[in-house]
Design a protein around this motif. Structure first.
Motif, PDB file in Angstrom:
ATOM      1  N   ARG A  88      -9.763  18.523  25.355  1.00  0.00           N
ATOM      2  CA  ARG A  88      -9.970  17.558  24.273  1.00  0.00           C
ATOM      3  C   ARG A  88      -9.253  16.243  24.584  1.00  0.00           C
ATOM      4  O   ARG A  88      -9.794  15.154  24.368  1.00  0.00           O
ATOM      5  CB  ARG A  88      -9.455  18.139  22.958  1.00  0.00           C
ATOM      6  N   HIS A  89      -8.033  16.349  25.119  1.00  0.00           N
ATOM      7  CA  HIS A  89      -7.265  15.152  25.461  1.00  0.00           C
ATOM      8  C   HIS A  89      -7.973  14.357  26.569  1.00  0.00           C
ATOM      9  O   HIS A  89      -8.068  13.123  26.496  1.00  0.00           O
ATOM     10  CB  HIS A  89      -5.857  15.546  25.904  1.00  0.00           C
ATOM     11  N   ILE A  90      -8.478  15.063  27.565  1.00  0.00           N
ATOM     12  CA  ILE A  90      -9.209  14.395  28.657  1.00  0.00           C
ATOM     13  C   ILE A  90     -10.444  13.693  28.112  1.00  0.00           C
ATOM     14  O   ILE A  90     -10.741  12.544  28.479  1.00  0.00           O
ATOM     15  CB  ILE A  90      -9.565  15.415  29.759  1.00  0.00           C
ATOM     16  N   ASN A  91     -11.173  14.373  27.230  1.00  0.00           N
ATOM     17  CA  ASN A  91     -12.373  13.749  26.645  1.00  0.00           C
ATOM     18  C   ASN A  91     -12.017  12.522  25.821  1.00  0.00           C
ATOM     19  O   ASN A  91     -12.744  11.518  25.833  1.00  0.00           O
ATOM     20  CB  ASN A  91     -13.142  14.764  25.798  1.00  0.00           C
ATOM     21  N   THR A  92     -10.909  12.586  25.102  1.00  0.00           N
ATOM     22  CA  THR A  92     -10.460  11.434  24.310  1.00  0.00           C
ATOM     23  C   THR A  92     -10.139  10.259  25.220  1.00  0.00           C
ATOM     24  O   THR A  92     -10.535   9.112  24.955  1.00  0.00           O
ATOM     25  CB  THR A  92      -9.229  11.805  23.459  1.00  0.00           C
ATOM     26  N   LEU A  93      -9.388  10.543  26.302  1.00  0.00           N
ATOM     27  CA  LEU A  93      -9.056   9.473  27.256  1.00  0.00           C
ATOM     28  C   LEU A  93     -10.320   8.883  27.886  1.00  0.00           C
ATOM     29  O   LEU A  93     -10.434   7.667  28.085  1.00  0.00           O
ATOM     30  CB  LEU A  93      -8.131  10.002  28.357  1.00  0.00           C
ATOM     31  N   LYS A  94     -11.280   9.750  28.184  1.00  0.00           N
ATOM     32  CA  LYS A  94     -12.531   9.293  28.796  1.00  0.00           C
ATOM     33  C   LYS A  94     -13.293   8.373  27.838  1.00  0.00           C
ATOM     34  O   LYS A  94     -13.809   7.325  28.241  1.00  0.00           O
ATOM     35  CB  LYS A  94     -13.396  10.494  29.172  1.00  0.00           C
TER      36      LYS A  94
END
Length: 136
Positions: A88-94
């Motif tokens: 979820r954090h990676i998707n948010t950063l993306k």
């Protein structure tokens, strides 16, 4: 007329004609009774399994094993939750455009390792459950 008892095949129980006496202290007796209750085996089975080296059964304290399995299952659940949080954090950063390509380079191999270990643990769970069920 044939004798029914003579025609039937002898079971291993029919061959058990020898008896041994075992003397225990009060504490040893209590420990023996606890072992009997926790493993689900009767006294004779416990003694035979402990004494005979060719036995395939292992005596375990089922309650302790099940508690350990419950703890391990909880830890697996937590690690899965951590992976979801990372994704979820990676998707948010993306979505925010702040994700650097180098940051993702180790993620697929870590997930693959996690899946491999999780499958091994699941297999061991099944083996252990078969072992515990086989005692009773």
């Amino acid at each position: 007329m044939r004798n029914k008892k003579a025609s039937r095949a002898e079971s291993p129980k029919d061959n058990r004609i020898y008896r041994f006496e075992l003397r225990l202290t009060k504490a040893e007796k209590a420990q023996f009774l606890f072992l009997e209750k926790s493993t689900g085996l009767n006294r004779s089975e416990i003694v035979r399994n402990k004494v005979l080296s060719h036995s395939f059964k292992i005596l375990v304290d089922s309650k302790t094993i099940l508690q350990m399995l419950d703890t391990l299952g909880s830890e697996l659940g937590r690690s899965g939750n951590n992976i979801n949080q990372l994704a979820r954090h990676i998707n948010t950063l993306k979505l925010q455009g702040r994700l650097e390509p180098g940051e993702l380079s180790r993620f697929p191999s870590l997930i693959a390792d996690y899946i491999k270990y999780q499958r091994q643990i699941e297999q061991e769970f099944r083996n252990l459950m078969r072992l515990i069920k086989g005692q009773r």
